[in-house]
Design a protein around this motif. Structure first.
Motif, short mmCIF file in Angstrom:
data_model
loop_
_atom_site.label_atom_id
_atom_site.label_comp_id
_atom_site.label_asym_id
_atom_site.label_seq_id
_atom_site.Cartn_x
_atom_site.Cartn_y
_atom_site.Cartn_z
N ARG A 1 -24.62 -20.82 -27.77
CA ARG A 1 -24.64 -20.96 -26.35
C ARG A 1 -23.52 -20.07 -25.54
NH1 ARG A 1 -24.76 -26.14 -28.65
NH2 ARG A 1 -22.43 -26.39 -28.98
N ILE A 2 -22.65 -19.71 -26.38
CA ILE A 2 -21.62 -18.91 -25.71
C ILE A 2 -22.20 -17.42 -25.54
CG2 ILE A 2 -19.49 -17.56 -26.23
CD1 ILE A 2 -18.59 -19.79 -27.77
N THR A 3 -23.02 -17.09 -26.51
CA THR A 3 -23.74 -15.57 -26.37
C THR A 3 -24.89 -15.52 -25.10
OG1 THR A 3 -23.34 -15.26 -28.46
CG2 THR A 3 -25.27 -13.99 -27.47
N VAL A 4 -25.69 -16.90 -25.13
CA VAL A 4 -26.64 -16.79 -24.17
C VAL A 4 -26.09 -16.99 -22.62
CG1 VAL A 4 -28.71 -18.19 -23.36
CG2 VAL A 4 -28.50 -17.92 -25.84
N LYS A 5 -25.05 -17.61 -22.62
CA LYS A 5 -24.53 -17.77 -21.31
C LYS A 5 -23.98 -16.24 -20.72
CE LYS A 5 -20.88 -20.31 -19.02
NZ LYS A 5 -19.71 -21.26 -19.03
N GLU A 6 -23.28 -15.59 -21.74
CA GLU A 6 -22.90 -14.24 -21.13
C GLU A 6 -23.92 -13.12 -21.10
OE1 GLU A 6 -19.78 -11.06 -22.80
OE2 GLU A 6 -19.17 -13.19 -22.86
N LEU A 7 -24.86 -13.30 -21.79
CA LEU A 7 -26.13 -12.34 -21.53
C LEU A 7 -26.83 -12.18 -20.17
CD1 LEU A 7 -27.97 -12.87 -24.99
CD2 LEU A 7 -26.56 -11.02 -24.34
N PRO A 8 -27.19 -11.01 -19.59
CA PRO A 8 -27.55 -10.81 -18.32
C PRO A 8 -28.99 -11.47 -18.30
CG PRO A 8 -27.68 -8.85 -19.38
CD PRO A 8 -26.91 -9.81 -20.30
N GLU A 9 -29.35 -12.02 -17.04
CA GLU A 9 -30.92 -12.55 -16.87
C GLU A 9 -31.71 -11.35 -17.34
OE1 GLU A 9 -31.83 -15.64 -16.31
OE2 GLU A 9 -29.64 -16.18 -16.47
N PRO A 10 -32.91 -11.71 -17.87
CA PRO A 10 -33.90 -10.54 -18.33
C PRO A 10 -34.58 -10.20 -16.91
CG PRO A 10 -34.89 -12.85 -18.67
CD PRO A 10 -33.38 -12.98 -18.27
N LYS A 11 -34.76 -8.70 -16.87
CA LYS A 11 -35.55 -8.18 -15.77
C LYS A 11 -36.82 -8.49 -15.28
CE LYS A 11 -32.29 -4.05 -16.25
NZ LYS A 11 -32.25 -2.66 -16.39
N PRO A 12 -37.12 -8.81 -14.33
CA PRO A 12 -38.55 -9.10 -14.16
C PRO A 12 -39.59 -8.16 -14.51
CG PRO A 12 -37.48 -9.11 -12.03
CD PRO A 12 -36.55 -8.86 -13.11
N LYS B 1 -33.83 -15.07 -22.81
CA LYS B 1 -33.13 -14.37 -23.33
C LYS B 1 -33.04 -14.20 -24.78
CE LYS B 1 -29.58 -15.39 -19.85
NZ LYS B 1 -28.37 -15.82 -19.40
N ILE B 2 -33.56 -12.84 -25.14
CA ILE B 2 -33.40 -12.70 -26.79
C ILE B 2 -31.86 -12.56 -27.25
CG2 ILE B 2 -33.58 -10.92 -28.37
CD1 ILE B 2 -36.43 -10.44 -27.11
N PHE B 3 -31.17 -13.40 -28.04
CA PHE B 3 -30.11 -13.53 -28.34
C PHE B 3 -29.77 -13.10 -29.75
CE2 PHE B 3 -31.40 -17.58 -29.27
CZ PHE B 3 -30.90 -17.90 -30.47
N ALA B 4 -30.81 -13.04 -30.66
CA ALA B 4 -30.54 -12.65 -31.73
C ALA B 4 -32.03 -11.97 -32.67
CB ALA B 4 -30.24 -13.95 -32.74
N LEU B 5 -31.64 -11.36 -33.78
CA LEU B 5 -32.49 -10.98 -34.59
C LEU B 5 -32.31 -11.37 -36.10
CD1 LEU B 5 -32.94 -6.97 -33.62
CD2 LEU B 5 -34.25 -9.06 -32.84
N VAL B 6 -33.62 -11.87 -36.52
CA VAL B 6 -33.53 -12.03 -37.98
C VAL B 6 -34.25 -10.91 -38.62
CG1 VAL B 6 -34.37 -13.62 -39.80
CG2 VAL B 6 -33.55 -14.54 -37.62
#
Length: 110
Positions: free
Chosen positions: A92-103, A37-42
């Protein structure tokens, strides 16, 4: 302005206890992932976390900005970027709430 590789490595070190963190170059900047899961951008040596309700509740006083022109707003993390534990918790909080990536669909060869 592209992000400095040393800044990217600093961010990854700061969140090293938030799971297996990977990054990849995207459009001259970097995307950070955990559990696929992409959770951030730099971007421009700034950390932008994908917005979630749990992340908003955790941060409380949220600063939002687009990581690049035309992008949706993300949480801009500046003041707490040196707080290893706080930043890892946010990831951790963010990744947990993000949806699973679509296949991904497999491309048919012609």
């Amino acid at each position: 302005m592209a992000s400095d590789r040393k800044f990217l490595e600093f961010i990854v070190d700061q969140i090293d206890n938030a799971g297996q963190i990977t990054f990849k170059s995207m459009f001259g900047e970097y995307g950070l992932s955990s559990d696929k899961k992409i959770f951030a951008l730099v971007c421009d040596n700034k950390l932008f976390i994908k917005p979630t309700q749990a992340g908003r509740d955790f941060i409380k006083d949220v600063v939002e900005a687009p990581p690049y022109p035309g992008a949706k707003l993300s949480f801009l993390i500046e003041d707490k970027i040196d707080d290893h534990e706080w930043l890892s918790n946010l990831v951790r909080i963010t990744v947990k709430e993000l949806p699973e990536p679509k296949p991904r669909k497999k491309k048919n060869k012609k």
